[in-house]
Scaffold this motif. Structure first.
Motif, short mmCIF file in Angstrom:
data_model
loop_
_atom_site.label_atom_id
_atom_site.label_comp_id
_atom_site.label_asym_id
_atom_site.label_seq_id
_atom_site.Cartn_x
_atom_site.Cartn_y
_atom_site.Cartn_z
N PRO A 47 0.80 -1.23 0.00
CA PRO A 47 0.00 0.00 0.00
C PRO A 47 0.83 1.28 0.00
CG PRO A 47 -0.78 -1.53 1.69
CD PRO A 47 0.48 -2.10 1.15
N ASP A 48 1.97 1.27 0.71
CA ASP A 48 2.76 2.49 0.87
C ASP A 48 3.84 2.69 -0.18
OD1 ASP A 48 1.29 3.21 3.04
OD2 ASP A 48 2.80 2.66 4.54
N THR A 49 4.33 1.60 -0.76
CA THR A 49 5.46 1.74 -1.70
C THR A 49 5.09 1.35 -3.13
OG1 THR A 49 6.26 -0.53 -1.43
CG2 THR A 49 7.06 1.12 0.16
N GLY A 50 3.97 0.63 -3.29
CA GLY A 50 3.61 0.14 -4.62
C GLY A 50 4.49 -1.03 -5.06
N ALA A 51 5.33 -1.53 -4.17
CA ALA A 51 6.25 -2.61 -4.56
C ALA A 51 5.49 -3.93 -4.74
CB ALA A 51 7.33 -2.78 -3.50
N VAL A 52 5.94 -4.70 -5.71
CA VAL A 52 5.36 -6.02 -5.96
C VAL A 52 6.53 -7.00 -5.94
CG1 VAL A 52 4.13 -7.44 -7.65
CG2 VAL A 52 3.59 -5.01 -7.46
N ASP A 53 6.55 -7.88 -4.94
CA ASP A 53 7.69 -8.80 -4.88
C ASP A 53 7.26 -10.25 -5.01
OD1 ASP A 53 6.54 -9.26 -2.48
OD2 ASP A 53 8.28 -8.74 -1.24
N GLY A 54 6.16 -10.48 -5.71
CA GLY A 54 5.66 -11.83 -5.93
C GLY A 54 4.29 -11.73 -6.56
N PRO A 55 3.48 -12.80 -6.45
CA PRO A 55 2.15 -12.75 -7.06
C PRO A 55 1.30 -11.63 -6.48
CG PRO A 55 2.66 -14.96 -6.21
CD PRO A 55 3.76 -14.07 -5.75
N ALA A 56 0.57 -10.96 -7.34
CA ALA A 56 -0.29 -9.84 -6.91
C ALA A 56 -1.42 -9.68 -7.91
CB ALA A 56 0.52 -8.55 -6.81
N VAL A 57 -2.48 -9.05 -7.47
CA VAL A 57 -3.64 -8.80 -8.34
C VAL A 57 -3.30 -7.69 -9.33
CG1 VAL A 57 -5.97 -7.81 -8.33
CG2 VAL A 57 -5.34 -9.59 -6.67
N ARG A 58 -3.74 -7.87 -10.58
CA ARG A 58 -3.70 -6.77 -11.55
C ARG A 58 -5.15 -6.38 -11.81
NH1 ARG A 58 0.06 -4.77 -14.86
NH2 ARG A 58 1.52 -6.43 -14.41
N ALA A 59 -5.57 -5.25 -11.28
CA ALA A 59 -6.98 -4.87 -11.34
C ALA A 59 -7.29 -4.09 -12.61
CB ALA A 59 -7.32 -4.02 -10.12
N ALA A 60 -8.51 -4.26 -13.11
CA ALA A 60 -9.00 -3.42 -14.20
C ALA A 60 -9.50 -2.10 -13.64
CB ALA A 60 -10.11 -4.13 -14.96
N VAL A 61 -10.02 -2.18 -12.41
CA VAL A 61 -10.57 -1.00 -11.74
C VAL A 61 -10.21 -1.11 -10.26
CG1 VAL A 61 -12.71 0.22 -11.13
CG2 VAL A 61 -12.54 -0.94 -13.34
N THR A 62 -9.87 0.02 -9.66
CA THR A 62 -9.65 0.03 -8.20
C THR A 62 -10.54 1.09 -7.57
OG1 THR A 62 -7.39 -0.83 -8.31
CG2 THR A 62 -7.93 0.51 -6.39
N VAL A 63 -11.21 0.70 -6.50
CA VAL A 63 -12.09 1.62 -5.78
C VAL A 63 -11.43 1.95 -4.45
CG1 VAL A 63 -14.42 1.98 -4.91
CG2 VAL A 63 -14.06 0.49 -6.89
N ALA A 64 -10.88 3.16 -4.35
CA ALA A 64 -10.16 3.57 -3.14
C ALA A 64 -11.17 4.12 -2.14
CB ALA A 64 -9.13 4.64 -3.49
N PHE A 65 -10.98 3.78 -0.87
CA PHE A 65 -11.92 4.20 0.18
C PHE A 65 -11.34 5.34 1.02
CE2 PHE A 65 -12.90 -0.54 0.02
CZ PHE A 65 -13.85 -0.37 -0.98
N GLY A 66 -12.01 6.47 1.00
CA GLY A 66 -11.66 7.57 1.90
C GLY A 66 -10.51 8.44 1.46
N ALA A 67 -9.49 7.85 0.86
CA ALA A 67 -8.30 8.60 0.44
C ALA A 67 -7.52 7.75 -0.57
CB ALA A 67 -7.41 8.90 1.64
N TYR A 68 -6.80 8.43 -1.46
CA TYR A 68 -5.85 7.69 -2.30
C TYR A 68 -4.65 7.30 -1.44
CZ TYR A 68 -8.38 9.47 -6.39
OH TYR A 68 -9.34 9.75 -7.33
N LYS A 69 -4.06 6.16 -1.76
CA LYS A 69 -2.86 5.71 -1.08
C LYS A 69 -1.69 5.76 -2.07
CE LYS A 69 -6.38 4.13 1.44
NZ LYS A 69 -7.75 4.08 0.91
N PRO A 70 -0.45 5.76 -1.57
CA PRO A 70 0.70 5.84 -2.49
C PRO A 70 0.67 4.77 -3.59
CG PRO A 70 1.44 6.23 -0.25
CD PRO A 70 -0.02 5.87 -0.15
N VAL A 71 0.18 3.57 -3.27
CA VAL A 71 0.11 2.50 -4.28
C VAL A 71 -0.63 2.98 -5.53
CG1 VAL A 71 -1.94 1.56 -3.11
CG2 VAL A 71 -0.75 0.15 -4.75
N HIS A 72 -1.60 3.88 -5.35
CA HIS A 72 -2.43 4.28 -6.49
C HIS A 72 -1.67 5.11 -7.51
CE1 HIS A 72 -5.79 3.66 -3.38
NE2 HIS A 72 -5.78 2.63 -4.21
#
Ligand SMILES: NC(=O)C1=CN([C@@H]2O[C@H](COP(=O)(O)OP(=O)(O)OC[C@H]3O[C@@H](n4cnc5c(N)ncnc54)[C@H](O)[C@@H]3O)[C@@H](O)[C@H]2O)[C@@H](O)CC1
Ligand SMILES: [K+]
Length: 476
Positions: A155-180
């Motif tokens: 969430p804070d660095t956007g780093a991906v160091d293994g399997p992770a979701v690749r979303a078509a759409v992301t719905v952020a709650f309350g605030a954008y996070k650095p990952v976005h």
């Protein structure tokens, strides 16, 4: 201005909200926003909502709770919703009860949904997807709508160091996070849902196109060529004349002032840009309001002497490419600077400067270099990270990778140099230059109108700079 709040900043803002609201009210707001976006996606992608199939992937925390509450709401709209619980014993009890009460089905296999809601993990994510979740995600063919953020991405660095979701759409709650912004390609299209969160200003921001356009310097009624800023370029060599041409051309294109070129490639530069004034040496250059030094200008003792002369001046200086290599061997050249210094490394040059690669936490690494050396640092990438010595960070998400081409960095440094000469503060100049540069790359890749993008080199990117600046100004 878009603000990106870290997990800690969101939690600090969440506490008073949760204390004020009835239990689960914030989650229900988030879930309602998520369900609304999912219904819209179903309509766009399948032509309807009723009878469509949605799979909820629910982990053990509140992120899974959001997804299950959203699943319950979608059931109410006639969607066939199934939920796969990654930790059935630890699924969010109230959300699971609501889901079951709405006649949602709990399943143990993924089936064949039209759309998937990723509620595996959210703000409390640590590391990549665990093997069970990774296997499920790997088998999906339907588009994924991520609840808050794509699971498996930090969430804070956007780093991906293994399997992770690749979303078509992301719905952020309350605030954008650095990952976005740091991993926007993993997030797809972004939506922000207001849940009543009111966080303090974030330390990571990104200006809107309109702000960049509004701040772009253009000549006013009382301006002349000097008042708009004279950019000095010290770049290129007999061996690499192209770097001088691209860097100087970018400074010419970015603002309306005047550009001086100092170096061995003057004839080449003037051949391309007759409006440029050339000189053989720094001492002969005349008055300059900001310098760009380094692209293709060599790394020998002569280059070091020239870099020293520029850094001893009392105007803003941008150091790039070969200039960074020289600086990594002689950091003492920065000592005593009275004006802003901007360093624009790519990852390799960053490692040369600091002795270690930027690593997964690029924001932290860039902040550290900016603070340690008392300079503004721009680390290039799909997400370009720019930090001031006081820790303030701006990020430019290029939105595409078309600018990953030789000479593109020379164009960037020339543009930022021209903005510095026009009096724009260092970090602002860096982020404005980066935004116009990524816009120019996108325009050039579509030849300013072709339907399908195609690879480009630095020359068409440079030619697209005026259109990019015009575009940004049109959004002001
Ligand atoms: N607190 C609230 O009222 C609100 C919370 N919200 C939601 O709550 C989320 C945060 O919820 P939580 O703090 O409960 O935590 P999460 O749901 O993000 O994570 C739950 C647990 O998963 C485990 N986990 C960590 N990394 C994992 C990984 N890589 N793979 C599998 N499991 C992993 C950990 O044990 C963690 O505590 C936000 O992202 C957002 O979706 C929103 O509903 C807004 C309101
Ligand atoms: K998620």
């Amino acid at each position: 201005m878009r603000h990106f709040h870290t997990a800690d900043e969101v939690r600090a803002a969440e506490a008073p909200l949760l204390a004020r609201l009835p239990e689960y009210a914030a989650m229900r707001r988030a879930a309602h926003g998520l369900a609304t976006v999912v219904a819209r996606e179903l309509r766009v992608r399948t032509g309807g909502v009723v009878g469509r199939r949605v799979l909820v992937l629910a982990g053990s925390g509140d992120n899974g709770g959001d997804a299950l509450f959203a699943g319950a709401e979608l059931r109410g709209r006639g969607v066939a919703v199934e939920a796969l619980l990654l930790r059935p014993d630890r699924a969010h009890p109230a959300a699971l009860a609501a889901f079951r009460a709405a006649a949602g089905r709990v399943v143990t296999r993924a089936g064949d949904p039209d759309l998937v809601i990723d509620g595996i993990v959210g703000l409390s994510a640590r590391g990549s997807l665990r093997p069970d979740a990774a296997a499920i995600v790997d088998g999906l063919t339907a588009p994924v709508v991520a609840a808050d953020l794509p699971s498996g991405v930090d969430p804070d660095t956007g780093a991906v160091d293994g399997p992770a979701v690749r979303a078509a759409v992301t719905v952020a709650f309350g605030a954008y996070k650095p990952v976005h912004v740091l991993a926007s390609a993993r997030c797809g299209e972004l939506h922000l849902i207001d849940i009543g969160l009111d966080p303090d200003a974030a330390t990571i921001t990104s200006p809107d196109d309109g702000e960049v356009g509004r701040a772009w310097p253009v000549p006013g009624p009382a301006d002349d060529k000097y008042s708009q800023g004279v950019t000095g370029i010290m770049a290129g060599s007999e061996k690499y004349p192209g770097a001088g041409v691209l860097c100087t051309g970018a400074a010419v294109a970015a603002t309306s002032g005047m550009v001086r070129y100092v170096g061995h490639g003057g004839a080449e530069v003037v051949h391309h840009y007759p409006e440029v004034v050339t000189a053989r040496s720094f001492d002969e250059a005349g008055r300059v309001q900001a310098w760009v030094v380094g692209p293709g200008f060599g790394t020998d003792d002569d280059a070091a002497d020239r870099l020293r002369s520029v850094l001893e001046s009392d105007v803003p200086v941008l150091v790039d490419a070969d200039g960074l290599t020289v600086l990594s061997q002689r950091p003492e050249l920065l000592r005593g600077r009275s004006s802003a210094t901007v360093l624009t490394p790519h990852a390799g040059e960053f490692e040369r400067l600091t002795g270690s690669a930027p690593g997964p936490d690029r924001v932290r690494s860039v902040r550290a270099l900016a603070a340690d050396w008392n300079v503004t640092v721009l680390l290039k990438g799909r997400a370009t990270v720019i930090a001031d010595p006081d820790g303030t960070v701006s990020v430019d998400d290029a939105g595409s990778s078309w600018s990953s081409t030789a000479g593109s960095g020379d164009v960037l440094s020339g543009m930022i140099g021209a903005l510095l000469a026009a009096g724009v503060p260092a970090r602002t100049a860096a982020v404005m230059g980066a935004r116009a540069h990524s816009r120019a790359a996108a325009l050039a890749a579509t030849d300013r109108g072709r339907r399908t993008a195609a690879p480009i080199s630095a020359s068409p990117l440079l030619r697209a700079v005026p259109d990019a600046v015009g575009d940004l100004r049109a959004r002001a």
